[in-house]
Design a protein around this motif. Sequence first.
Motif, PDB file in Angstrom:
ATOM      1  N   PHE A   1       0.804  -1.226   0.000  1.00  0.00           N
ATOM      2  CA  PHE A   1       0.000   0.000   0.000  1.00  0.00           C
ATOM      3  C   PHE A   1       0.840   1.280   0.000  1.00  0.00           C
ATOM      4  N   THR A   2       2.156   1.129  -0.035  1.00  0.00           N
ATOM      5  CA  THR A   2       2.979   2.308  -0.315  1.00  0.00           C
ATOM      6  C   THR A   2       3.596   2.199  -1.706  1.00  0.00           C
ATOM      7  N   GLY A   3       3.472   0.999  -2.286  1.00  0.00           N
ATOM      8  CA  GLY A   3       4.080   0.783  -3.604  1.00  0.00           C
ATOM      9  C   GLY A   3       5.598   0.839  -3.547  1.00  0.00           C
ATOM     10  N   ARG A   4       6.134   0.516  -2.400  1.00  0.00           N
ATOM     11  CA  ARG A   4       7.575   0.676  -2.186  1.00  0.00           C
ATOM     12  C   ARG A   4       8.117  -0.562  -1.496  1.00  0.00           C
ATOM     13  N   ARG A   5       9.250  -1.073  -1.978  1.00  0.00           N
ATOM     14  CA  ARG A   5       9.894  -2.186  -1.294  1.00  0.00           C
ATOM     15  C   ARG A   5      10.301  -1.737   0.111  1.00  0.00           C
ATOM     16  N   LEU A   6      10.232  -2.663   1.038  1.00  0.00           N
ATOM     17  CA  LEU A   6      10.558  -2.339   2.427  1.00  0.00           C
ATOM     18  C   LEU A   6      11.948  -1.696   2.500  1.00  0.00           C
ATOM     19  N   VAL A   7      12.031  -0.532   3.085  1.00  0.00           N
ATOM     20  CA  VAL A   7      13.328   0.150   3.197  1.00  0.00           C
ATOM     21  C   VAL A   7      14.211  -0.639   4.177  1.00  0.00           C
ATOM     22  N   GLY A   8      15.429  -0.898   3.776  1.00  0.00           N
ATOM     23  CA  GLY A   8      16.350  -1.648   4.642  1.00  0.00           C
ATOM     24  C   GLY A   8      15.893  -3.075   4.855  1.00  0.00           C
ATOM     25  N   ARG A   9      15.361  -3.678   3.780  1.00  0.00           N
ATOM     26  CA  ARG A   9      14.780  -5.032   3.920  1.00  0.00           C
ATOM     27  C   ARG A   9      15.780  -6.001   4.535  1.00  0.00           C
ATOM     28  N   LYS A  10      17.025  -5.955   4.072  1.00  0.00           N
ATOM     29  CA  LYS A  10      18.035  -6.875   4.578  1.00  0.00           C
ATOM     30  C   LYS A  10      18.216  -6.698   6.093  1.00  0.00           C
ATOM     31  N   TRP A  11      18.259  -5.442   6.543  1.00  0.00           N
ATOM     32  CA  TRP A  11      18.472  -5.184   7.966  1.00  0.00           C
ATOM     33  C   TRP A  11      17.237  -5.523   8.783  1.00  0.00           C
ATOM     34  N   PHE A  12      16.084  -5.369   8.152  1.00  0.00           N
ATOM     35  CA  PHE A  12      14.827  -5.776   8.790  1.00  0.00           C
ATOM     36  C   PHE A  12      14.890  -7.277   9.088  1.00  0.00           C
ATOM     37  N   ILE A  13      15.343  -8.037   8.089  1.00  0.00           N
ATOM     38  CA  ILE A  13      15.424  -9.501   8.250  1.00  0.00           C
ATOM     39  C   ILE A  13      16.458  -9.858   9.319  1.00  0.00           C
ATOM     40  N   ILE A  14      17.619  -9.212   9.244  1.00  0.00           N
ATOM     41  CA  ILE A  14      18.660  -9.492  10.247  1.00  0.00           C
ATOM     42  C   ILE A  14      18.134  -9.191  11.651  1.00  0.00           C
ATOM     43  N   SER A  15      17.374  -8.113  11.763  1.00  0.00           N
ATOM     44  CA  SER A  15      16.809  -7.760  13.068  1.00  0.00           C
ATOM     45  C   SER A  15      15.856  -8.835  13.562  1.00  0.00           C
ATOM     46  N   MET A  16      15.045  -9.344  12.656  1.00  0.00           N
ATOM     47  CA  MET A  16      14.107 -10.402  13.066  1.00  0.00           C
ATOM     48  C   MET A  16      14.864 -11.655  13.522  1.00  0.00           C
ATOM     49  N   VAL A  17      15.908 -11.987  12.799  1.00  0.00           N
ATOM     50  CA  VAL A  17      16.703 -13.157  13.186  1.00  0.00           C
ATOM     51  C   VAL A  17      17.318 -12.935  14.568  1.00  0.00           C
ATOM     52  N   LEU A  18      17.836 -11.719  14.778  1.00  0.00           N
ATOM     53  CA  LEU A  18      18.430 -11.396  16.081  1.00  0.00           C
ATOM     54  C   LEU A  18      17.404 -11.533  17.198  1.00  0.00           C
ATOM     55  N   VAL A  19      16.218 -11.000  16.974  1.00  0.00           N
ATOM     56  CA  VAL A  19      15.176 -11.082  18.005  1.00  0.00           C
ATOM     57  C   VAL A  19      14.827 -12.540  18.283  1.00  0.00           C
ATOM     58  N   ALA A  20      14.727 -13.334  17.208  1.00  0.00           N
ATOM     59  CA  ALA A  20      14.377 -14.748  17.394  1.00  0.00           C
ATOM     60  C   ALA A  20      15.430 -15.442  18.265  1.00  0.00           C
ATOM     61  N   LEU A  21      16.697 -15.108  18.057  1.00  0.00           N
ATOM     62  CA  LEU A  21      17.758 -15.713  18.875  1.00  0.00           C
ATOM     63  C   LEU A  21      17.735 -15.154  20.297  1.00  0.00           C
ATOM     64  N   GLN A  22      17.643 -13.831  20.382  1.00  0.00           N
ATOM     65  CA  GLN A  22      17.688 -13.185  21.701  1.00  0.00           C
ATOM     66  C   GLN A  22      16.485 -13.564  22.566  1.00  0.00           C
ATOM     67  N   SER A  23      15.391 -13.945  21.914  1.00  0.00           N
ATOM     68  CA  SER A  23      14.170 -14.223  22.678  1.00  0.00           C
ATOM     69  C   SER A  23      14.395 -15.347  23.698  1.00  0.00           C
ATOM     70  N   PHE A  24      15.421 -16.171  23.475  1.00  0.00           N
ATOM     71  CA  PHE A  24      15.676 -17.277  24.396  1.00  0.00           C
ATOM     72  C   PHE A  24      16.617 -16.903  25.545  1.00  0.00           C
ATOM     73  N   ILE A  25      17.060 -15.670  25.575  1.00  0.00           N
ATOM     74  CA  ILE A  25      17.982 -15.291  26.662  1.00  0.00           C
ATOM     75  C   ILE A  25      17.490 -14.055  27.421  1.00  0.00           C
ATOM     76  N   VAL A  26      16.164 -13.910  27.483  1.00  0.00           N
ATOM     77  CA  VAL A  26      15.629 -12.756  28.232  1.00  0.00           C
ATOM     78  C   VAL A  26      14.581 -13.164  29.275  1.00  0.00           C
ATOM     79  N   TRP A  27      14.312 -14.490  29.400  1.00  0.00           N
ATOM     80  CA  TRP A  27      13.117 -14.885  30.136  1.00  0.00           C
ATOM     81  C   TRP A  27      13.103 -14.482  31.596  1.00  0.00           C
ATOM     82  N   MET A  28      14.272 -14.293  32.194  1.00  0.00           N
ATOM     83  CA  MET A  28      14.251 -14.035  33.642  1.00  0.00           C
ATOM     84  C   MET A  28      13.829 -12.617  33.997  1.00  0.00           C
TER      85      MET A  28
END
Lengths: 89, 854
Positions: free
Chosen positions: B280-307
């Motif tokens: 709906f913006t007609g635009r490829r996600l800005v910083g798509r590569k970094w967006f993906i890297i961020s998601m991967v980081l969050v997925a990994l980090q999600s297992f070391i924050v539970w306490m």
Amino acid sequence: MTHTKLYTIIYVVLFAFATIQAAVEGFGLVDESYWFAFWLIIVLSVVKAVMVAAYYQHLRWEPRSVSYLAGGGVLVALALTAAAAYSIV
Amino acid sequence: MSDLPPKSSIRRWFLTTNHKDIGILYLVTALFFLVFGGLLAMLFRVELLTPAADFLGESGYNQAVSTHGLLMVFWFISPFAFGFANYIVPLQIGADDLAFPRLNALSYWLYLFSGILFGISFFQGVTFPGGWTMYAPLNTPAYMPGEALGATSVVLAMIMFVAAVTLGSVNFLTTMYRMRAEGLRMRDIPMFSLSINLTVWMMLFAFAALLAALIILSSDHIIGTNYFTYQIDGDTFATNVNNPGSSMLWAHLFWFFGHPEVYIVFFPALGVMAECFQTFTGRRLVGRKWFIISMVLVALQSFIVWMHHMFLTGINLEIKTLFMATTIGISLPFDLMVFSLIYTMIKGRVRYMTPFLFSLGALLLFILGGITGVFLGAVVLDYQFRGTYWVVAHFHYVMVAGATALFGGLYYWYPKMTGKMYNEFLGKVHFAVYFIGFNLLYFPMFIAWETPRRVFNYPVELTVWHNLSTVGAIILGGSFLIMFYNLFVSYFRGAEVGDQPWEFATSAEWAVASPPPLENFDGVPSYASGTLEFLSPSDVAKRQSGHSGAAADGGTAETSPATDGAGAEAGALATTETALATGAGTAEPTGHEHASHASFWPFMISLGGFLLFLGLSGIRTGSMLYTSLALVGGILGFGSLVGMAQEPFFAPETAIAERWPFADVEKMKLGMWTFLASDIVLFGAFIGSYAFIRFAYGWEAWHHDLIPEAHVTFPGLVNTYLLLTSSFAVVLAMVAAEKESRAGVMASLGATFALGVGFLINKGIEWQHLFHIHTEAFPEGWAITTNLASSTFYLTTGLHAAHVIIGLIIAGYMFFRSWNGAYLGDEKPIEYFGLYWHLVDIVWLFLFPLFYIL
């Protein structure tokens, strides 16, 4: 992937290691020096597990990514156990 | 396998294994649970009009709050996301279906029946009243009103739900790593599919830890183990005396799952937002590569924050500080994602259609939810905010922000699923009313943050804010009437849409008809040329021959029998006539075979599981009804599993596909390894629980205080020998199959079976002996309920024995088939079974020293 001889050697080693683990207890090492015996027995278990995974489950011959997949599970379990235990030190 | 009836037939919806049908079933069922959970919320919002339990009563309030939370978190939001995942992911990656269609149907039916079991708990006296976090020991029968059968049903329903999730995770991961269109690299798959990929990775590991927690809790409920309570003398219960780790064990296990769960809920929403922002913006996600890297980081980090959920427990300051740092750290990748979405809007030209409005709304809500969450990650602030409405407001701004994006997804893909366009005006009205209702409901909770959480009482001066919240809840709930009306009427009267109703949508689901045909694509999708094209069978044949007998991924072109089926055994149970192989190189079906789309067995297995669990919920009462239900359910479930194993079912892999990083790992094997990774976490969490409890008690004192002299090493050593030998026998069976020696296969599989039976007999004798010892320290024997050590011993080794029994059933079945000449020259099924059996062996290699020597 027919490695009958290799499989047999590994079986003998696994059998022997299990016997050594029991012998460590049988000869009183657990009572005399608990933590030395503890780590000796655990290391033997780890070696046995790695041998089963590497040869009987063929991880040695699979793409490395499969080992990472299984290793990921191990890492997750170890992280939970170690951090939880440390939290109440 | 029966033929798939038309959509107008009710039979179709019980039989279907097609991913799009299953997706629709998930969406409809999840929306039902949204209404269910929403009505419960309405009830307690009415209760909160005044600070006293004068409407639902005290217990009624506790039940409504607890079940609302559980239903919304488990039975609504994730299954709603997985409705889209089921429907859209195969289309986006260029697959005809999921890798294991019958397992997919089984996941759905287990999910539905788990929800029905949850619903039945309301009619068992009192349902679960102890909060969605299910803290133990509070939620063990000793501390619950009445017989607590409803609570047990809820715990069992959760186990059933987790089984569905685990099967789904295995299925999605195998699909996404084995069935991507040629040339479609992982980094290039559409954002929604990528978000689902990361979600299922988190699910695979996080839900395994939850499963361990739930099995332990249900064991405390049903068979009386002492993980969370310690019975001192028959009448008096005490915690934190002889069982100092009891409450913290639950908190660790639950939150190790619970924090990744936040991202399991939110990632699919993030994927929808990324898709809608792009379209709906007609635009490829800005910083798509970094967006993906961020998601991967969050997925990994999600297992070391539970306490950070445990700052108010007795964990030490060092670990609190460490987890504060990791928690604050996880907000950083999210910042990048938020800025990426904002900048995409700035760089593009926004079209304010309903899906975008919901996505934008979700972003705004998430920003507020995220910022207020950072407060809770700081130890000192958390001391103040924990257990207050600040937490309630924060997580609703996060979780329901996720739901907001998913509603956007519903509008976004509705034209694809139905072939009809919804009413845009009503969509916008829905968004406006929803957004106002949402903020009116949840924002006052920040202002009234001093209200204690999960309590119907609050300071009188905060009444106005709670009343505003209740008005907001009515508006928010009412907004869904607009949505349901719009979607229902549009289904019959909406304008017809073509393949692509959205001008700038680019992912592959928009390249096929709306709704898509049963097998999705007319031709084999490929991105090898740089753009999406559909290859004819002759093109595919050329590609395959061009690879000189090698598949697209570089594997060999050998074929082997495999099929979709009930886990690992399915490969073993397939017949070569009906299941052409997948394998490192994949062959096109050569005859006239078409993919199967129908099976009744997933429904029957789930029905059996439901009856079994319902029976188990009350079996401790000794009631004939509950015992009979458990028996009938067990027989039905087992019989249906056998039925499914024998059913011919053809689920081909795509002829040519992108398969990094599992190019040389055939579909069944990858599915098996993925399942085993989850099983490793399950056993790891069990062993970890044992280690934690023992550590809390005093590692060396444990052995002297709690374990009888009669518990000796020898039975464990004998069982180690038996299991090691049985593992050796499985590899010999594989070798014999390769050499096409029928006698060798039968002898080896027979030996495996016999050794496994020997293991169980030896264990049985050992247990009987320990149950009936009479010593000064253990005059009543060393039974399951005797003490902590006996509970951990019997439950952990019992779980292992259950795995042995499952393995023996498979081994017995394979022995029977080998009698008829199966597996000769085709050792794959034995190898798949061996993977499972060897893991069972490996687990024992740790249980033996931990429970018998040390």
